[in-house]
Design a protein around this motif. Structure first.
Motif, PDB file in Angstrom:
ATOM      1  N   ILE A 232       4.122  10.286  14.077  1.00  0.00           N
ATOM      2  CA  ILE A 232       3.936   9.915  12.682  1.00  0.00           C
ATOM      3  C   ILE A 232       4.565  10.929  11.531  1.00  0.00           C
ATOM      4  CG2 ILE A 232       1.997   9.490  11.092  1.00  0.00           C
ATOM      5  CD1 ILE A 232       0.313   9.007  13.561  1.00  0.00           C
ATOM      6  N   ARG A 233       5.360  10.257  10.636  1.00  0.00           N
ATOM      7  CA  ARG A 233       5.932  11.092   9.792  1.00  0.00           C
ATOM      8  C   ARG A 233       4.921  11.706   8.639  1.00  0.00           C
ATOM      9  NH1 ARG A 233      11.319  11.642   8.269  1.00  0.00           N
ATOM     10  NH2 ARG A 233      10.464  11.505   6.153  1.00  0.00           N
ATOM     11  N   LYS A 234       5.171  12.688   8.042  1.00  0.00           N
ATOM     12  CA  LYS A 234       4.221  13.434   7.103  1.00  0.00           C
ATOM     13  C   LYS A 234       4.623  12.239   6.035  1.00  0.00           C
ATOM     14  CE  LYS A 234       4.151  17.669   6.049  1.00  0.00           C
ATOM     15  NZ  LYS A 234       4.735  19.095   5.899  1.00  0.00           N
ATOM     16  N   GLY A 235       3.727  11.996   5.181  1.00  0.00           N
ATOM     17  CA  GLY A 235       3.672  10.982   4.135  1.00  0.00           C
ATOM     18  C   GLY A 235       3.326   9.560   4.518  1.00  0.00           C
ATOM     19  N   THR A 236       3.031   9.084   5.592  1.00  0.00           N
ATOM     20  CA  THR A 236       2.712   7.736   6.078  1.00  0.00           C
ATOM     21  C   THR A 236       1.555   7.477   5.257  1.00  0.00           C
ATOM     22  OG1 THR A 236       3.803   8.214   8.305  1.00  0.00           O
ATOM     23  CG2 THR A 236       2.021   6.390   8.194  1.00  0.00           C
ATOM     24  N   VAL A 237       0.588   8.054   5.115  1.00  0.00           N
ATOM     25  CA  VAL A 237      -0.654   7.682   4.506  1.00  0.00           C
ATOM     26  C   VAL A 237      -0.546   7.170   2.855  1.00  0.00           C
ATOM     27  CG1 VAL A 237      -3.146   8.089   3.750  1.00  0.00           C
ATOM     28  CG2 VAL A 237      -2.390   8.509   6.286  1.00  0.00           C
ATOM     29  N   ALA A 238       0.317   8.125   2.412  1.00  0.00           N
ATOM     30  CA  ALA A 238       0.598   7.923   0.867  1.00  0.00           C
ATOM     31  C   ALA A 238       1.445   6.818   0.679  1.00  0.00           C
ATOM     32  CB  ALA A 238       1.326   9.450   0.427  1.00  0.00           C
ATOM     33  N   ALA A 239       2.541   6.606   1.703  1.00  0.00           N
ATOM     34  CA  ALA A 239       3.320   5.426   1.653  1.00  0.00           C
ATOM     35  C   ALA A 239       2.536   4.262   1.634  1.00  0.00           C
ATOM     36  CB  ALA A 239       4.438   5.563   2.530  1.00  0.00           C
TER      37      ALA A 239
ATOM     38  N   ALA B  17      -0.758  -0.674  -2.840  1.00  0.00           N
ATOM     39  CA  ALA B  17      -0.758  -0.952  -4.440  1.00  0.00           C
ATOM     40  C   ALA B  17       0.009  -2.070  -5.159  1.00  0.00           C
ATOM     41  CB  ALA B  17      -0.655   0.283  -5.348  1.00  0.00           C
ATOM     42  N   THR B  18       1.324  -2.160  -4.408  1.00  0.00           N
ATOM     43  CA  THR B  18       2.229  -2.929  -4.728  1.00  0.00           C
ATOM     44  C   THR B  18       1.785  -4.396  -4.181  1.00  0.00           C
ATOM     45  OG1 THR B  18       3.968  -1.735  -4.701  1.00  0.00           O
ATOM     46  CG2 THR B  18       4.665  -3.703  -4.144  1.00  0.00           C
ATOM     47  N   PHE B  19       1.173  -4.486  -3.119  1.00  0.00           N
ATOM     48  CA  PHE B  19       0.625  -5.533  -2.278  1.00  0.00           C
ATOM     49  C   PHE B  19      -0.452  -6.295  -3.442  1.00  0.00           C
ATOM     50  CE2 PHE B  19      -2.273  -8.307  -0.028  1.00  0.00           C
ATOM     51  CZ  PHE B  19      -1.672  -8.950   0.730  1.00  0.00           C
ATOM     52  N   SER B  20      -1.459  -5.543  -3.967  1.00  0.00           N
ATOM     53  CA  SER B  20      -2.457  -6.052  -4.648  1.00  0.00           C
ATOM     54  C   SER B  20      -2.011  -6.040  -6.054  1.00  0.00           C
ATOM     55  CB  SER B  20      -3.728  -4.880  -4.673  1.00  0.00           C
ATOM     56  OG  SER B  20      -3.861  -4.707  -3.234  1.00  0.00           O
ATOM     57  N   ASP B  21      -0.947  -5.801  -6.398  1.00  0.00           N
ATOM     58  CA  ASP B  21      -0.636  -5.953  -8.108  1.00  0.00           C
ATOM     59  C   ASP B  21      -0.102  -7.376  -8.366  1.00  0.00           C
ATOM     60  OD1 ASP B  21       0.498  -5.854 -10.577  1.00  0.00           O
ATOM     61  OD2 ASP B  21       2.019  -4.363 -10.141  1.00  0.00           O
ATOM     62  N   PRO B  22      -1.104  -8.289  -9.002  1.00  0.00           N
ATOM     63  CA  PRO B  22      -0.687  -9.308  -9.253  1.00  0.00           C
ATOM     64  C   PRO B  22       0.814  -9.618  -9.961  1.00  0.00           C
ATOM     65  CG  PRO B  22      -2.528  -8.778 -10.735  1.00  0.00           C
ATOM     66  CD  PRO B  22      -2.220  -7.669  -9.686  1.00  0.00           C
TER      67      PRO B  22
ATOM     68  N   ARG C  68       6.918  -7.237  -3.345  1.00  0.00           N
ATOM     69  CA  ARG C  68       5.839  -7.491  -2.632  1.00  0.00           C
ATOM     70  C   ARG C  68       6.268  -7.556  -0.961  1.00  0.00           C
ATOM     71  NH1 ARG C  68       0.114  -9.964  -3.348  1.00  0.00           N
ATOM     72  NH2 ARG C  68      -0.151 -10.740  -0.899  1.00  0.00           N
ATOM     73  N   ALA C  69       7.259  -8.103  -0.826  1.00  0.00           N
ATOM     74  CA  ALA C  69       7.735  -8.369   0.686  1.00  0.00           C
ATOM     75  C   ALA C  69       8.479  -7.104   1.292  1.00  0.00           C
ATOM     76  CB  ALA C  69       9.084  -9.512   0.447  1.00  0.00           C
ATOM     77  N   ILE C  70       8.748  -6.342   0.546  1.00  0.00           N
ATOM     78  CA  ILE C  70       9.179  -5.048   0.974  1.00  0.00           C
ATOM     79  C   ILE C  70       7.951  -4.232   1.360  1.00  0.00           C
ATOM     80  CG2 ILE C  70      10.327  -2.787   0.623  1.00  0.00           C
ATOM     81  CD1 ILE C  70      12.374  -4.188  -1.195  1.00  0.00           C
ATOM     82  N   ALA C  71       6.951  -4.140   0.444  1.00  0.00           N
ATOM     83  CA  ALA C  71       5.676  -3.497   0.555  1.00  0.00           C
ATOM     84  C   ALA C  71       4.898  -4.044   1.779  1.00  0.00           C
ATOM     85  CB  ALA C  71       4.609  -3.725  -0.445  1.00  0.00           C
TER      86      ALA C  71
ATOM     87  N   LEU D  61       3.261  -3.500   7.533  1.00  0.00           N
ATOM     88  CA  LEU D  61       2.900  -3.654   8.960  1.00  0.00           C
ATOM     89  C   LEU D  61       3.551  -2.703   9.779  1.00  0.00           C
ATOM     90  CD1 LEU D  61       3.845  -7.449   9.003  1.00  0.00           C
ATOM     91  CD2 LEU D  61       1.481  -6.200   9.131  1.00  0.00           C
ATOM     92  N   GLU D  62       4.576  -1.759   9.435  1.00  0.00           N
ATOM     93  CA  GLU D  62       5.299  -0.877   9.977  1.00  0.00           C
ATOM     94  C   GLU D  62       4.303   0.228  10.204  1.00  0.00           C
ATOM     95  OE1 GLU D  62      10.093  -0.858   9.400  1.00  0.00           O
ATOM     96  OE2 GLU D  62       8.795   0.053   8.089  1.00  0.00           O
TER      97      GLU D  62
END
Length: 91
Positions: free
Chosen positions: A21-28, A34-39, A46-49, A54-55
């Motif tokens: 696991i890379r450092k920063g995974t949780v922050a990413a 946040a992007t997913f949930s932003d209307p 959103r597709a990239i998020a 999923l990754e």
């Protein structure tokens, strides 16, 4: 315990539950959530998020994040469960 007790400043990855696991995974994950949930998010953003969320799920599962926390946004929580099974009730 502090962050540097888990991964020192000069280390960028760690192995947890046989998963590197890379450092920063949780922050990413949080930024992508946040992007997913932003209307107002653009559909491309959103597709990239969604892809990055999923990754990240296997790493977050290996860290035990979903054992102690639940995704608050019901749409995101159900979407993750539909794709990965994380968060589904058993029984």
């Amino acid at each position: 315990m502090r962050a540097e007790d888990i991964l020192p400043d000069d280390v960028d990855t760690g192995e947890f539950a046989s998963t590197v696991i890379r450092k920063g995974t949780v922050a990413a994950f949080l930024a992508n959530a946040a992007t997913f949930s932003d209307p107002g998010a653009a559909s491309a953003a959103r597709a990239i998020a969604e892809h990055h969320i999923l990754e990240a799920v296997p790493a977050l599962r290996a860290l035990g994040l979903f054992d102690v926390m639940e995704v608050r946004d019901p749409n995101l929580r159900h979407w993750i469960a539909d794709w990965t099974g994380v968060g589904r009730s058993e029984g």
